[in-house]
Design an enzyme around this catalytic site. Structure first.
Site, PDB file in Angstrom:
ATOM      1  N   ASN A   7       0.828  -1.032  -0.069  1.00  0.00           N
ATOM      2  CA  ASN A   7       0.051   0.079   0.023  1.00  0.00           C
ATOM      3  C   ASN A   7       0.776   1.103  -0.123  1.00  0.00           C
ATOM      4  OD1 ASN A   7      -1.669   2.047   0.623  1.00  0.00           O
ATOM      5  ND2 ASN A   7      -2.882   1.167   2.196  1.00  0.00           N
ATOM      6  N   ARG A  69      -2.547  -1.942  -3.499  1.00  0.00           N
ATOM      7  CA  ARG A  69      -3.841  -1.307  -3.138  1.00  0.00           C
ATOM      8  C   ARG A  69      -3.943  -0.091  -4.154  1.00  0.00           C
ATOM      9  NH1 ARG A  69      -5.110   3.437   0.950  1.00  0.00           N
ATOM     10  NH2 ARG A  69      -7.424   3.599   0.483  1.00  0.00           N
ATOM     11  N   HIS A 158     -13.216   2.814   0.071  1.00  0.00           N
ATOM     12  CA  HIS A 158     -13.180   1.631   1.119  1.00  0.00           C
ATOM     13  C   HIS A 158     -13.750   0.473   0.582  1.00  0.00           C
ATOM     14  CE1 HIS A 158     -13.598   4.937   4.556  1.00  0.00           C
ATOM     15  NE2 HIS A 158     -12.036   4.647   4.287  1.00  0.00           N
ATOM     16  N   ARG A 219     -12.158  15.641   7.401  1.00  0.00           N
ATOM     17  CA  ARG A 219     -13.045  15.814   6.363  1.00  0.00           C
ATOM     18  C   ARG A 219     -14.199  16.268   6.680  1.00  0.00           C
ATOM     19  NH1 ARG A 219     -11.637  10.403   3.269  1.00  0.00           N
ATOM     20  NH2 ARG A 219      -9.562  10.439   4.190  1.00  0.00           N
ATOM     21  N   GLU A 362      -8.356  -4.955   5.399  1.00  0.00           N
ATOM     22  CA  GLU A 362      -8.034  -4.712   3.905  1.00  0.00           C
ATOM     23  C   GLU A 362      -6.857  -5.337   3.212  1.00  0.00           C
ATOM     24  OE1 GLU A 362      -8.831  -0.623   5.373  1.00  0.00           O
ATOM     25  OE2 GLU A 362      -9.416  -0.267   3.102  1.00  0.00           O
TER      26      GLU A 362
END
Ligand SMILES: Nc1ncnc2c1ncn2[C@@H]1O[C@H](COP(=O)(O)OP(=O)(O)O)[C@@H](O)[C@H]1O
Ligand SMILES: Nc1ncnc2c1ncn2[C@@H]1O[C@H](COP(=O)(O)OP(=O)(O)O)[C@@H](O)[C@H]1O
Lengths: 378, 378
Positions: A7, A69, A158, A219, A362
């Site tokens: 990743n 990823r 996601h 955010r 993940e």
């Protein structure tokens, strides 16, 4: 089979090696501050060489495949993709959609191609799982040319996490995923909700970018689309300033000064009213998405909580589940609070609608997807 | 008592005179294209003089009070306000929040003060009814300074309409409004949903401006807040261009070329796939708000449809209500379709959750609010 999962961010590489027979982590770690003053590694190339040395030192040899990823796969990638020159070009073409992420992901791929020549590599996209959304969910009410010519639509993110916990939920409930309607809530630093019908994502709260939807660490999530113009007129902030404000200084942090939920809760407990509001708003906005997604799914079998907040904050789970009896949501507050690790089921005994906590993974899902893609190709 | 209701826009004035004893319209009309080339009236002053002449010609004398529609009352006006110099100043101070509407509303007030000296005048605000929203609903997840210094928050609009139909619903159901939880859907050219607990608005879909929320005739409603930045980078559109794009070329019109729901449906019936999507998205997004508001209300007694689309489009009502059995929403499709005018109740015989069509009447509500405010003051 051993799979290395990478990743690559702009200044970091996370890695894990999975032994796929037992689906176990053989090694893993993080190299960060790449290319930064004071950091140890000058480039992604150096960082990956370092990772190779670490794996050798740990006695791990014979990587069979690498799973990467990749944040944005646009409309092109509905599945993981075995990486070749055309795939690299397509990921590059998607850079305008994810200007911060795709370039770093690509750099990880190119460095890995040089350092692991001949090893098959697979790209696994955050957006791919949501490519099953129908147009009513993925289109915005904007001129059709913006979709056709500029790819403006909801993509969702996601996806790897939503897909993973949905599969885990089905396995845990010993049900066929195709028969289940689920709402999955990935609540971490970034947060998103997904409506999953029979294993397929039919709606999700993040949009064209990861800025839309729930309140997140820094955010803003959903706001009035006219705010930009007002802020520009009233404060003279430039578009770049506003973009950074919405991404880095908003969310929990904007509301109460800290973006980490544990800190928000500690502040709230100490009587800070801004933090109390931040926590309450976070849960309130999740609740609205739960209601909205039950409306579009028609009925649901389970709500699944995951991500740092979803897995570890019993009190956020309790707030989200409060006062939803009309939907059949009946949390057992003792079970909810007693949870420490692993999978938890916390609905009341008599309730049919399951409330689940499922730790996400993940990296494992990327490893599995990589293995599946190789199998499909072989 | 005779009350003149004025709704002054930038190039139009709508007026109605109500006899309050019978709550009947004694006269009414519209003067538009004020100040435009080819229009008959050069100014709001001329237009209102014309209205006075029309009223005299119709034999209407002795106006007791004037009620003005004012779009934005900010946080200051939670109620209608008897107009004096301070009220005028406060409405003026709100102009940055409603740069298109408040100046025109103010002009209507000032002209009426000159032409009806000594007659009491009351301002009735689109935002006032929603001032009961709690902070979890009205705040955005943005830096607290934006709220404190720049008044950035959700205000909500169509308040007069939501309040009116909520009261009508209670009267029709012969229930006390304080005991009812309602979702009111104002679906016209502009569209908004409201969650109303015991007569008080606790959440609504329009935000700081009327651009947020549902898909509308030409407005986009909810989108990703990062879209502005992407559009700017990809297309070079200026902030002004984007603002006009989102307000005037989006919504139903952006999706299929026409913004009027009757035209959308006609196109859809002729096989136009863009129009089919526009209609389906319109209903889908309403449905999501219905689910979200049931989640925050906990339970509801009725869903109320109003506005041009809500009152007249049985097929939009049917789409919104479809597949919501889990919430107790059971439409009787024959009753729904048979409706022509007036109040309709269209849930199935056995259902406890009421589905209502209630024609809105913002002018009458403004007249009533004006009368109540005078009574309160006397
Ligand atoms: N016990 C806890 N209680 C509340 N919040 C927690 C707890 N543990 C972790 N979190 C929160 O989880 C968030 C990080 O989630 P995580 O999924 O680890 O991040 P990321 O999205 O970056 O992968 C932080 O807001 C953190 O405070
Ligand atoms: N019979 C009908 N079927 C579908 N839509 C209708 C029907 N009658 C009116 N409408 C729609 O109502 C909308 C106008 O609503 P209205 O409340 O009159 O407007 P405003 O919001 O400007 O007051 C238009 O989209 C119009 O097409």
């Amino acid at each position: 089979m051993k799979i290395l999962v990478l990743n690559a961010g702009s200044s970091s590489i996370k890695y894990q090696v999975f032994g796929m027979d037992e689906q176990q982590v053989l090694a893993g770690g993080l190299i960060d501050r790449i290319g930064e003053a004071g950091g140890e590694m000058a480039s992604h190339h150096e960082a990956l060489e370092q990772i190779i040395q670490r794996l050798q030192a740990a006695g791990i040899a014979g990587i069979d495949a690498i799973g990467h990823r990749v944040v944005h796969g646009g409309e092109h990638f509905k599945q993981p993709a075995l990486i070749d020159a055309a795939v690299v070009d397509t990921i590059r073409a998607m850079i305008p959609l994810a200007p911060l992420h795709n370039p770093a992901n690509l750099e990880g791929i190119e460095v890995a191609q040089r350092l692991f020549p001949g090893i098959p590599q697979v790209a696994v996209f955050d957006t791919a799982f949501h490519q099953t959304m129908p147009p009513v969910a993925f289109r915005y009410a904007l001129p059709v040319e913006l979709y056709q010519q500029h790819k403006v639509r909801r993509y969702g993110f996601h996806g790897t996490s939503h897909q993973y916990v949905a599969q885990q939920a089905a396995a845990y409930l010993q049900r066929d995923l195709a028969d289940l309607n689920l709402i999955t809530l990935h609540l971490g630093n970034g947060c998103s909700a997904a409506a999953i019908a029979g294993g397929k994502s039919i709606d999700t709260s993040m949009g064209m970018t990861p800025l839309e939807g729930l309140v997140m660490g820094t955010r803003c999530g959903d706001i009035d689309p006219a705010l930009h113009f007002y802020l520009h007129r009233e404060t003279g902030l430039s578009a770049d300033d506003v973009e950074s404000l919405f991404n880095k200084k908003s969310g929990l942090k904007g509301l109460c000064g800290v973006g980490d939920m544990r800190e928000v809760q500690a502040l709230a407990d100490s009587g800070d009213t801004d933090a109390q509001l931040a926590e309450a708003m976070f849960a309130y906005r999740v609740k609205k998405y739960v209601g909205a997604y039950i409306a579009v799914l028609g009925r649901i079998d389970a709500v699944v909580f995951t991500g740092g907040i979803g897995e570890h904050s019993a009190r956020i789970r309790a707030q989200v589940c409060a006062n939803l009896q009309v939907f059949g949501v009946h949390p057992d507050l003792d079970r909810n609070t007693a949870h420490t690790a692993g999978i938890l089921e916390f609905q009341q005994e008599a309730a049919t609608l399951k409330l689940l906590v499922i730790p996400t993974n993940e990296e494992l899902e990327i490893a599995r997807s990589t293995a599946r893609e190789l199998l499909r190709r072989s």
